[in-house]
Scaffold this active site. Structure first.
Site, PDB file in Angstrom:
ATOM      1  N   TRP A 234       0.839  -1.204   0.000  1.00  0.00           N
ATOM      2  CA  TRP A 234       0.000   0.000   0.000  1.00  0.00           C
ATOM      3  C   TRP A 234       0.868   1.246   0.000  1.00  0.00           C
ATOM      4  O   TRP A 234       0.580   2.213  -0.714  1.00  0.00           O
ATOM      5  CB  TRP A 234      -0.970   0.003   1.183  1.00  0.00           C
ATOM      6  CG  TRP A 234      -1.937  -1.131   1.081  1.00  0.00           C
ATOM      7  CD1 TRP A 234      -2.008  -2.229   1.885  1.00  0.00           C
ATOM      8  CD2 TRP A 234      -2.944  -1.324   0.064  1.00  0.00           C
ATOM      9  NE1 TRP A 234      -2.996  -3.076   1.454  1.00  0.00           N
ATOM     10  CE2 TRP A 234      -3.594  -2.546   0.336  1.00  0.00           C
ATOM     11  CE3 TRP A 234      -3.369  -0.576  -1.039  1.00  0.00           C
ATOM     12  CZ2 TRP A 234      -4.629  -3.035  -0.461  1.00  0.00           C
ATOM     13  CZ3 TRP A 234      -4.405  -1.061  -1.830  1.00  0.00           C
ATOM     14  CH2 TRP A 234      -5.027  -2.275  -1.534  1.00  0.00           C
TER      15      TRP A 234
ATOM     16  N   ASP B  63      -1.360   7.152   6.265  1.00  0.00           N
ATOM     17  CA  ASP B  63      -2.410   6.208   5.881  1.00  0.00           C
ATOM     18  C   ASP B  63      -2.621   5.307   7.096  1.00  0.00           C
ATOM     19  O   ASP B  63      -1.755   4.507   7.437  1.00  0.00           O
ATOM     20  CB  ASP B  63      -1.942   5.409   4.657  1.00  0.00           C
ATOM     21  CG  ASP B  63      -2.906   4.275   4.300  1.00  0.00           C
ATOM     22  OD1 ASP B  63      -3.923   4.086   5.004  1.00  0.00           O
ATOM     23  OD2 ASP B  63      -2.630   3.570   3.299  1.00  0.00           O
TER      24      ASP B  63
ATOM     25  N   LYS C 154     -12.004  -1.431   7.895  1.00  0.00           N
ATOM     26  CA  LYS C 154     -11.427  -2.264   8.955  1.00  0.00           C
ATOM     27  C   LYS C 154     -12.102  -1.958  10.290  1.00  0.00           C
ATOM     28  O   LYS C 154     -12.821  -2.782  10.814  1.00  0.00           O
ATOM     29  CB  LYS C 154      -9.926  -2.084   9.128  1.00  0.00           C
ATOM     30  CG  LYS C 154      -8.979  -1.976   7.949  1.00  0.00           C
ATOM     31  CD  LYS C 154      -9.068  -2.618   6.777  1.00  0.00           C
ATOM     32  CE  LYS C 154      -8.030  -2.254   5.754  1.00  0.00           C
ATOM     33  NZ  LYS C 154      -7.938  -3.299   4.756  1.00  0.00           N
TER      34      LYS C 154
HETATM   35  N1  PMP Z   1      -3.917   1.363   2.722  1.00  0.00           N
HETATM   36  C1  PMP Z   1      -3.927   0.289   3.525  1.00  0.00           C
HETATM   37  C2  PMP Z   1      -2.960   0.227   4.666  1.00  0.00           C
HETATM   38  C3  PMP Z   1      -4.831  -0.748   3.297  1.00  0.00           C
HETATM   39  O1  PMP Z   1      -4.829  -1.813   4.097  1.00  0.00           O
HETATM   40  C4  PMP Z   1      -5.733  -0.655   2.213  1.00  0.00           C
HETATM   41  C5  PMP Z   1      -6.770  -1.709   1.917  1.00  0.00           C
HETATM   42  N2  PMP Z   1      -6.596  -2.938   2.412  1.00  0.00           N
HETATM   43  C6  PMP Z   1      -5.663   0.468   1.392  1.00  0.00           C
HETATM   44  C7  PMP Z   1      -4.764   1.462   1.688  1.00  0.00           C
HETATM   45  C8  PMP Z   1      -6.576   0.627   0.217  1.00  0.00           C
HETATM   46  O2  PMP Z   1      -7.850   0.894   0.647  1.00  0.00           O
HETATM   47  P1  PMP Z   1      -9.079   0.992  -0.346  1.00  0.00           P
HETATM   48  O3  PMP Z   1      -9.302  -0.383  -0.881  1.00  0.00           O
HETATM   49  O4  PMP Z   1     -10.183   1.494   0.519  1.00  0.00           O
HETATM   50  O5  PMP Z   1      -8.731   1.946  -1.426  1.00  0.00           O
END
Ligand code: PMP
Length: 355
Positions: free
Chosen positions: A99, A166, A190
């Site tokens: 991510w 994030d 989450k």
């Molecule tokens: N950042 C982190 C740390 C994540 O765990 C996730 C999704 N698992 C995301 C970003 C992406 O999130 P989204 O699918 O809501 O765009």
């Protein structure tokens, strides 16, 4: 059979949230209409939005000068909105997983995105330390909890520039000092609400410093000015988020939640460290996540991985297969996961060892 939900996201939500969301979808507070079919500008929905924002402020002790936004597009949209709004020339990124890498890749479209450190050399199994930050970076971006790899930065860093985090998978899991951050964002799926929604806590004075034109829908200032109602917000996820926030407050707030989270994680890490069949993917205890606990079968028992998954599934464990880039197992222990589910997983590991 009782199901123990260890999914990484979308993931377990409090029963309170699910029941009240279901009720509100059928009939919102007895008004004879569903929360899905009333205007976002109605007094009923405005009250939902205001209460959700004020509960976040209260629970996280958000200081003056910050705004709370609920936007569509999930956390991934923020990978783009952050550099669009903040990067003049250069930004620093800590690369602690997939991510974080995606956030970095997006930032590179807007200027010089510097990877100040990476833990890719050991499949992101640790948090890099001792790196230097370029003094002229417009901001420093971190991913506080690496959902896939089970590492977490559990302290609020002091840095000499705007800090952007994030916190998709650890927001609301521990009290934090919001004043250390320029932006905190996270996908809701989450610890808060159904997916598709992002929560953003943003300090207004960091905005308006870039020269580029920003498309209206991606401009934080527009969303702030419109109280997070520039366009039709995701009303049902926001309504669900409100239920989770009420639940959090009722449980004693985020400090109380952290205590339980620390206890749940310690129980499971202790079993992983004790049980000769398993090993943790994150060696340094200080880097171990309280939210996503990743573990493997030890070399000696490697061939029993599928057997353990089947055995655990037969005992009601759901969602413990590790992410494909790590393998093994991952137990996500978000706020809504009861201690009894962690104990059930530990008992399963012990039974499997005996067997
Ligand atoms: N950042 C982190 C740390 C994540 O765990 C996730 C999704 N698992 C995301 C970003 C992406 O999130 P989204 O699918 O809501 O765009």
């Amino acid at each position: 059979m009782k199901k123990h939900n260890f999914y990484a996201g979308p993931s377990i939500l409090p029963a309170y949230t699910i029941e009240n969301t279901a009720k509100g979808i059928l009939d919102l507070d007895g008004i004879g209409l569903s929360v899905m079919e009333i205007s976002h500008r109605s007094k009923e929905f405005m009250a939902i939005m205001e209460e959700a924002q004020s509960l976040i402020s209260e629970l996280l002790e958000v200081p003056q000068g910050y705004h709370i936004l609920f936007l569509g597009g999930g956390a991934s949209m923020q990978f783009c909105m952050v550099p669009y709004n903040l990067m003049q020339k250069k930004a620093a990124y800590l690369n602690t997983g997939s991510w974080a890498s995606k956030a970095l890749k997006e930032a590179a479209l807007f200027g010089k995105a510097i990877e100040v450190a990476s833990s890719k050399d050991r499949n992101f199994s640790y948090i890099p330390k001792g790196y230097e930050l370029p003094a002229d970076a417009d901001y420093f971006h971190i991913t506080t909890n690496n959902t896939i790899y089970g590492t977490e930065i559990r302290e609020d860093l002091d840095v000499p520039m705007t800090l952007v985090a994030d916190m998709s998978s650890d927001i609301f899991s521990r009290p934090m000092d919001v004043s250390k951050y320029g932006i905190i964002y996270g996908g809701a799926q989450k610890n808060l609400a159904p997916s598709g929604l992002a929560v953003i806590i943003i300090r207004e004075d960091i905005l308006g410093q870039v020269d580029r034109p920003i498309p209206t829908i991606l401009d934080y200032r527009i969303h702030i000015k419109n109280g997070s109602m520039f366009n039709t917000p995701p009303v049902v996820p926001i309504f669900s988020a409100l239920q989770t926030l009420r639940w959090l407050k009722d449980k004693g707030g985020i400090g109380a939640m952290e205590k339980i989270n620390v206890e749940k994680a310690a129980l499971l890490y202790d079993e992983i460290d004790r049980n000769p069949m398993f090993k943790c993917t994150v060696e340094d205890e200080a880097d171990r996540s309280l939210m996503n606990i990743c573990f493997l079968m030890t070399d000696e028992y490697q061939e029993l991985e599928a057997d353990f998954l089947a055995f655990a599934s037969g005992r009601g464990m759901v969602g413990i297969k590790g992410h494909r880039s790590v393998g093994g197992f991952r137990a996500s222990t978000y706020n809504a996961l009861a201690r009894e589910s962690v104990v059930a997983l530990i008992d399963t590991m012990k039974e499997f060892e005996k067997k």
